[in-house]
Motif scaffolding. Sequence first.
Motif, PDB file in Angstrom:
ATOM      1  N   PRO A  18     -21.223  -8.859  21.381  1.00 28.29           N
ATOM      2  CA  PRO A  18     -21.355  -9.974  22.336  1.00 28.29           C
ATOM      3  C   PRO A  18     -20.493 -11.181  21.967  1.00 28.29           C
ATOM      4  O   PRO A  18     -19.906 -11.815  22.843  1.00 28.29           O
ATOM      5  CB  PRO A  18     -22.838 -10.329  22.274  1.00 28.29           C
ATOM      6  CG  PRO A  18     -23.505  -9.111  21.764  1.00 28.29           C
ATOM      7  CD  PRO A  18     -22.522  -8.462  20.840  1.00 28.29           C
ATOM      8  N   GLY A  19     -20.393 -11.492  20.684  1.00 30.17           N
ATOM      9  CA  GLY A  19     -19.561 -12.617  20.261  1.00 30.17           C
ATOM     10  C   GLY A  19     -18.089 -12.373  20.512  1.00 30.17           C
ATOM     11  O   GLY A  19     -17.362 -13.269  20.943  1.00 30.17           O
ATOM     12  N   GLY A  20     -17.651 -11.146  20.249  1.00 34.38           N
ATOM     13  CA  GLY A  20     -16.256 -10.812  20.518  1.00 34.38           C
ATOM     14  C   GLY A  20     -15.934 -10.858  21.997  1.00 34.38           C
ATOM     15  O   GLY A  20     -14.889 -11.357  22.406  1.00 34.38           O
ATOM     16  N   ALA A  21     -16.852 -10.352  22.815  1.00 37.49           N
ATOM     17  CA  ALA A  21     -16.638 -10.370  24.266  1.00 37.49           C
ATOM     18  C   ALA A  21     -16.622 -11.804  24.792  1.00 37.49           C
ATOM     19  O   ALA A  21     -15.801 -12.150  25.647  1.00 37.49           O
ATOM     20  CB  ALA A  21     -17.724  -9.564  24.963  1.00 37.49           C
ATOM     21  N   PHE A  22     -17.522 -12.639  24.280  1.00 38.22           N
ATOM     22  CA  PHE A  22     -17.557 -14.034  24.715  1.00 38.22           C
ATOM     23  C   PHE A  22     -16.275 -14.765  24.307  1.00 38.22           C
ATOM     24  O   PHE A  22     -15.725 -15.562  25.082  1.00 38.22           O
ATOM     25  CB  PHE A  22     -18.775 -14.732  24.116  1.00 38.22           C
ATOM     26  CG  PHE A  22     -18.960 -16.135  24.592  1.00 38.22           C
ATOM     27  CD1 PHE A  22     -19.400 -16.394  25.874  1.00 38.22           C
ATOM     28  CD2 PHE A  22     -18.678 -17.205  23.756  1.00 38.22           C
ATOM     29  CE1 PHE A  22     -19.559 -17.702  26.326  1.00 38.22           C
ATOM     30  CE2 PHE A  22     -18.824 -18.505  24.189  1.00 38.22           C
ATOM     31  CZ  PHE A  22     -19.273 -18.749  25.476  1.00 38.22           C
ATOM     32  N   ALA A  23     -15.780 -14.502  23.100  1.00 41.30           N
ATOM     33  CA  ALA A  23     -14.547 -15.144  22.640  1.00 41.30           C
ATOM     34  C   ALA A  23     -13.352 -14.715  23.492  1.00 41.30           C
ATOM     35  O   ALA A  23     -12.517 -15.542  23.860  1.00 41.30           O
ATOM     36  CB  ALA A  23     -14.300 -14.813  21.168  1.00 41.30           C
ATOM     37  N   VAL A  24     -13.264 -13.436  23.807  1.00 42.56           N
ATOM     38  CA  VAL A  24     -12.160 -12.951  24.645  1.00 42.56           C
ATOM     39  C   VAL A  24     -12.267 -13.527  26.055  1.00 42.56           C
ATOM     40  O   VAL A  24     -11.259 -13.917  26.651  1.00 42.56           O
ATOM     41  CB  VAL A  24     -12.124 -11.406  24.673  1.00 42.56           C
ATOM     42  CG1 VAL A  24     -11.153 -10.901  25.717  1.00 42.56           C
ATOM     43  CG2 VAL A  24     -11.742 -10.865  23.309  1.00 42.56           C
ATOM     44  N   ALA A  25     -13.486 -13.627  26.585  1.00 44.28           N
ATOM     45  CA  ALA A  25     -13.660 -14.202  27.924  1.00 44.28           C
ATOM     46  C   ALA A  25     -13.246 -15.672  27.945  1.00 44.28           C
ATOM     47  O   ALA A  25     -12.609 -16.129  28.900  1.00 44.28           O
ATOM     48  CB  ALA A  25     -15.103 -14.059  28.377  1.00 44.28           C
ATOM     49  N   GLY A  26     -13.592 -16.409  26.902  1.00 44.31           N
ATOM     50  CA  GLY A  26     -13.186 -17.810  26.822  1.00 44.31           C
ATOM     51  C   GLY A  26     -11.681 -17.960  26.743  1.00 44.31           C
ATOM     52  O   GLY A  26     -11.075 -18.798  27.423  1.00 44.31           O
ATOM     53  N   PHE A  27     -11.060 -17.132  25.906  1.00 45.75           N
ATOM     54  CA  PHE A  27      -9.606 -17.157  25.812  1.00 45.75           C
ATOM     55  C   PHE A  27      -8.966 -16.796  27.145  1.00 45.75           C
ATOM     56  O   PHE A  27      -7.996 -17.416  27.567  1.00 45.75           O
ATOM     57  CB  PHE A  27      -9.112 -16.198  24.732  1.00 45.75           C
ATOM     58  CG  PHE A  27      -7.680 -15.804  24.916  1.00 45.75           C
ATOM     59  CD1 PHE A  27      -6.666 -16.709  24.661  1.00 45.75           C
ATOM     60  CD2 PHE A  27      -7.337 -14.553  25.389  1.00 45.75           C
ATOM     61  CE1 PHE A  27      -5.345 -16.364  24.869  1.00 45.75           C
ATOM     62  CE2 PHE A  27      -6.028 -14.201  25.592  1.00 45.75           C
ATOM     63  CZ  PHE A  27      -5.027 -15.108  25.329  1.00 45.75           C
TER      64      PHE A  27
END
Length: 75
Positions: A18-27
């Motif tokens: 979830p953290g990786g997906a959230f970081a990629v979505a923010g980027f």
Amino acid sequence: LWTLLPLLLWAALRFGTPGGAFAVAGFSAIAVAGTAAGHGPFATLPPEARMAVVQALPAAYSAHTLVVATVYRQQ
């Protein structure tokens, strides 16, 4: 462009998938907004090519990030 990858991988290792997906979505949101405004390394490309490239870059980031997060969590 690939200088952001260590930060995304850290988010994936620290916070999991979830953290990786959230970081990629923010980027991705920042990259699309900046490219649509004509900023960044893709500003010289035609509008259609700009959006195609800016969509392919987060796809590559998410592939790296989510694979690393999944493999790390399975160990």
